[in-house]
Design a protein around this motif. Sequence first.
Motif, PDB file in Angstrom:
ATOM      1  N   VAL A   1       5.603 -19.309  13.073  1.00  0.00           N
ATOM      2  CA  VAL A   1       6.001 -18.341  12.053  1.00  0.00           C
ATOM      3  C   VAL A   1       5.413 -16.954  12.343  1.00  0.00           C
ATOM      4  CG1 VAL A   1       6.404 -20.009  10.229  1.00  0.00           C
ATOM      5  CG2 VAL A   1       4.115 -19.083  10.532  1.00  0.00           C
ATOM      6  N   HIS A   2       4.701 -16.848  13.437  1.00  0.00           N
ATOM      7  CA  HIS A   2       4.177 -15.554  13.888  1.00  0.00           C
ATOM      8  C   HIS A   2       4.508 -15.409  15.375  1.00  0.00           C
ATOM      9  CE1 HIS A   2       1.626 -16.335  10.309  1.00  0.00           C
ATOM     10  NE2 HIS A   2       1.762 -15.046  10.134  1.00  0.00           N
ATOM     11  N   LEU A   3       5.815 -15.433  15.656  1.00  0.00           N
ATOM     12  CA  LEU A   3       6.266 -15.438  17.044  1.00  0.00           C
ATOM     13  C   LEU A   3       6.426 -14.045  17.640  1.00  0.00           C
ATOM     14  CD1 LEU A   3       8.910 -18.321  17.198  1.00  0.00           C
ATOM     15  CD2 LEU A   3       6.750 -18.184  18.450  1.00  0.00           C
ATOM     16  N   ALA A   4       6.426 -13.016  16.803  1.00  0.00           N
ATOM     17  CA  ALA A   4       6.620 -11.664  17.330  1.00  0.00           C
ATOM     18  C   ALA A   4       5.539 -11.315  18.347  1.00  0.00           C
ATOM     19  CB  ALA A   4       6.630 -10.652  16.186  1.00  0.00           C
ATOM     20  N   VAL A   5       4.307 -11.719  18.059  1.00  0.00           N
ATOM     21  CA  VAL A   5       3.207 -11.387  18.971  1.00  0.00           C
ATOM     22  C   VAL A   5       3.368 -12.134  20.296  1.00  0.00           C
ATOM     23  CG1 VAL A   5       1.636 -13.212  18.147  1.00  0.00           C
ATOM     24  CG2 VAL A   5       0.694 -11.107  19.100  1.00  0.00           C
ATOM     25  N   VAL A   6       3.976 -13.337  20.251  1.00  0.00           N
ATOM     26  CA  VAL A   6       4.234 -14.101  21.476  1.00  0.00           C
ATOM     27  C   VAL A   6       5.362 -13.440  22.265  1.00  0.00           C
ATOM     28  CG1 VAL A   6       4.817 -16.354  22.436  1.00  0.00           C
ATOM     29  CG2 VAL A   6       3.500 -16.216  20.311  1.00  0.00           C
ATOM     30  N   ALA A   7       6.419 -13.023  21.555  1.00  0.00           N
ATOM     31  CA  ALA A   7       7.531 -12.333  22.210  1.00  0.00           C
ATOM     32  C   ALA A   7       7.051 -11.045  22.876  1.00  0.00           C
ATOM     33  CB  ALA A   7       8.626 -12.027  21.190  1.00  0.00           C
ATOM     34  N   ASP A   8       6.173 -10.315  22.198  1.00  0.00           N
ATOM     35  CA  ASP A   8       5.614  -9.089  22.784  1.00  0.00           C
ATOM     36  C   ASP A   8       4.870  -9.403  24.082  1.00  0.00           C
ATOM     37  OD1 ASP A   8       6.605  -7.523  20.755  1.00  0.00           O
ATOM     38  OD2 ASP A   8       4.713  -7.387  19.656  1.00  0.00           O
ATOM     39  N   ALA A   9       4.059 -10.459  24.042  1.00  0.00           N
ATOM     40  CA  ALA A   9       3.266 -10.816  25.225  1.00  0.00           C
ATOM     41  C   ALA A   9       4.165 -11.195  26.390  1.00  0.00           C
ATOM     42  CB  ALA A   9       2.318 -11.962  24.893  1.00  0.00           C
ATOM     43  N   LEU A  10       5.244 -11.919  26.114  1.00  0.00           N
ATOM     44  CA  LEU A  10       6.179 -12.287  27.173  1.00  0.00           C
ATOM     45  C   LEU A  10       6.872 -11.056  27.745  1.00  0.00           C
ATOM     46  CD1 LEU A  10       7.743 -15.485  25.574  1.00  0.00           C
ATOM     47  CD2 LEU A  10       6.163 -15.399  27.505  1.00  0.00           C
ATOM     48  N   GLY A  11       6.948 -10.002  26.943  1.00  0.00           N
ATOM     49  CA  GLY A  11       7.524  -8.747  27.408  1.00  0.00           C
ATOM     50  C   GLY A  11       6.509  -7.829  28.064  1.00  0.00           C
ATOM     51  N   GLY A  12       5.250  -8.286  28.140  1.00  0.00           N
ATOM     52  CA  GLY A  12       4.214  -7.521  28.829  1.00  0.00           C
ATOM     53  C   GLY A  12       3.508  -6.486  27.994  1.00  0.00           C
ATOM     54  N   HIS A  13       3.592  -6.595  26.663  1.00  0.00           N
ATOM     55  CA  HIS A  13       2.901  -5.627  25.816  1.00  0.00           C
ATOM     56  C   HIS A  13       2.427  -6.323  24.534  1.00  0.00           C
ATOM     57  CE1 HIS A  13       6.479  -5.336  23.163  1.00  0.00           C
ATOM     58  NE2 HIS A  13       7.146  -5.521  24.285  1.00  0.00           N
ATOM     59  N   GLY A  14       1.781  -5.565  23.654  1.00  0.00           N
ATOM     60  CA  GLY A  14       1.318  -6.121  22.389  1.00  0.00           C
ATOM     61  C   GLY A  14      -0.133  -6.546  22.396  1.00  0.00           C
ATOM     62  N   ALA A  15      -0.550  -7.126  21.271  1.00  0.00           N
ATOM     63  CA  ALA A  15      -1.961  -7.451  21.054  1.00  0.00           C
ATOM     64  C   ALA A  15      -2.503  -8.471  22.041  1.00  0.00           C
ATOM     65  CB  ALA A  15      -2.155  -7.947  19.621  1.00  0.00           C
ATOM     66  N   LEU A  16      -1.722  -9.492  22.364  1.00  0.00           N
ATOM     67  CA  LEU A  16      -2.214 -10.520  23.285  1.00  0.00           C
ATOM     68  C   LEU A  16      -2.462  -9.945  24.679  1.00  0.00           C
ATOM     69  CD1 LEU A  16      -0.007 -13.566  22.230  1.00  0.00           C
ATOM     70  CD2 LEU A  16      -2.507 -13.409  22.065  1.00  0.00           C
ATOM     71  N   VAL A  17      -1.566  -9.108  25.129  1.00  0.00           N
ATOM     72  CA  VAL A  17      -1.734  -8.490  26.445  1.00  0.00           C
ATOM     73  C   VAL A  17      -2.919  -7.529  26.438  1.00  0.00           C
ATOM     74  CG1 VAL A  17      -0.674  -6.914  28.121  1.00  0.00           C
ATOM     75  CG2 VAL A  17       0.682  -8.748  27.094  1.00  0.00           C
ATOM     76  N   ALA A  18      -3.025  -6.723  25.382  1.00  0.00           N
ATOM     77  CA  ALA A  18      -4.134  -5.768  25.295  1.00  0.00           C
ATOM     78  C   ALA A  18      -5.477  -6.484  25.252  1.00  0.00           C
ATOM     79  CB  ALA A  18      -3.966  -4.893  24.054  1.00  0.00           C
ATOM     80  N   ARG A  66      -1.752 -31.630  26.692  1.00  0.00           N
ATOM     81  CA  ARG A  66      -0.415 -31.505  27.270  1.00  0.00           C
ATOM     82  C   ARG A  66      -0.313 -30.262  28.160  1.00  0.00           C
ATOM     83  NH1 ARG A  66       3.868 -34.387  25.454  1.00  0.00           N
ATOM     84  NH2 ARG A  66       3.441 -35.917  23.819  1.00  0.00           N
ATOM     85  N   GLU A  67       0.624 -30.312  29.081  1.00  0.00           N
ATOM     86  CA  GLU A  67       0.876 -29.157  29.936  1.00  0.00           C
ATOM     87  C   GLU A  67       1.423 -28.018  29.086  1.00  0.00           C
ATOM     88  OE1 GLU A  67       3.506 -28.037  33.937  1.00  0.00           O
ATOM     89  OE2 GLU A  67       3.360 -30.118  33.213  1.00  0.00           O
ATOM     90  N   ARG A  68       0.947 -26.806  29.335  1.00  0.00           N
ATOM     91  CA  ARG A  68       1.384 -25.644  28.565  1.00  0.00           C
ATOM     92  C   ARG A  68       2.855 -25.332  28.833  1.00  0.00           C
ATOM     93  NH1 ARG A  68      -2.655 -27.260  26.710  1.00  0.00           N
ATOM     94  NH2 ARG A  68      -4.613 -26.108  26.419  1.00  0.00           N
ATOM     95  N   LEU A  69       3.514 -24.774  27.828  1.00  0.00           N
ATOM     96  CA  LEU A  69       4.908 -24.392  27.978  1.00  0.00           C
ATOM     97  C   LEU A  69       5.001 -23.152  28.866  1.00  0.00           C
ATOM     98  CD1 LEU A  69       6.037 -24.671  24.231  1.00  0.00           C
ATOM     99  CD2 LEU A  69       6.111 -26.452  26.004  1.00  0.00           C
ATOM    100  N   PRO A  70       5.846 -23.166  29.884  1.00  0.00           N
ATOM    101  CA  PRO A  70       5.989 -21.985  30.737  1.00  0.00           C
ATOM    102  C   PRO A  70       6.689 -20.861  29.983  1.00  0.00           C
ATOM    103  CG  PRO A  70       7.568 -23.674  31.365  1.00  0.00           C
ATOM    104  CD  PRO A  70       6.671 -24.299  30.348  1.00  0.00           C
ATOM    105  N   PRO A  71       6.572 -19.619  30.465  1.00  0.00           N
ATOM    106  CA  PRO A  71       7.171 -18.474  29.769  1.00  0.00           C
ATOM    107  C   PRO A  71       8.653 -18.640  29.450  1.00  0.00           C
ATOM    108  CG  PRO A  71       5.693 -17.707  31.466  1.00  0.00           C
ATOM    109  CD  PRO A  71       5.785 -19.191  31.637  1.00  0.00           C
ATOM    110  N   GLY A  72       9.423 -19.176  30.393  1.00  0.00           N
ATOM    111  CA  GLY A  72      10.843 -19.361  30.144  1.00  0.00           C
ATOM    112  C   GLY A  72      11.114 -20.307  29.000  1.00  0.00           C
ATOM    113  N   HIS A  73      10.305 -21.335  28.890  1.00  0.00           N
ATOM    114  CA  HIS A  73      10.442 -22.309  27.800  1.00  0.00           C
ATOM    115  C   HIS A  73      10.070 -21.661  26.468  1.00  0.00           C
ATOM    116  CE1 HIS A  73      10.163 -26.861  26.816  1.00  0.00           C
ATOM    117  NE2 HIS A  73      10.461 -26.182  25.731  1.00  0.00           N
TER     118      HIS A  73
END
Length: 222
Positions: free
Chosen positions: A115-132, A205-212
């Motif tokens: 329910v807080h996927l925006a921050v994950v989507a940002d990270a997959l795009g190479g920006h946002g709080a997780l990347v910083a 468990r094995e982590r989900l890859p970026p594409g998944h």
Amino acid sequence: MLPYDGDCGHCLTGPYIAWQLTRSRVRLGRAPDIVFLHNPEHGPADRAELSLALREAFEALEDAAASGRIGGYGVATWTGLSSGMFTIPDLTAAAEAVGGSRHHFRAVQFPVSLVHLAVVADALGGHGALVAARESGLDVFASAALGGGELLGAMTKELVRVIAPAASPAQAALLVALSAPGVTRVLLSAGTSAHWTDALGAASRERLPPGHLRKVIDVVGT
């Protein structure tokens, strides 16, 4: 010095933080490994005033770390980053301003979940709080990975199948947080030993890859 805000029950002043640290150390019987400054966005509503308050709080925390009363400190927030009240660079800059290049600002904590996927989507795009956070060398503690347990009611068979067909609903939900780029730890409380065992199953468990992860985001939305 900014005063204690009785209306919101929140305080970021140095003396108050020092008092809280003393209480925590007495209760634990040792120096805390890390202390989180909790939801600073609940303090001053003005961004400039909040910046001053954070600096005062960080001064108190740096002093405590330098004297061995705590191992380090971080910021735990619910909406501070997503609302733009502050950024990861803002926090690291505040830490460097009071502690120099060898400051003790170690971690951030914020929601990462289905329910807080925006921050994950940002990270997959190479920006946002997780990347910083990753670029700043900070540990990221993902909070509310199961939405306080409420997320489990939304884990349909179809959604679990999209994430990890062989996983339990809780494991599938946790895998999203565990697999988010930059997340180093996931916070979780369990009501029973069975719940805890189930959660450990997700961690193994094995982590989900970026594409998944992108597929999950496409299905659920942000």
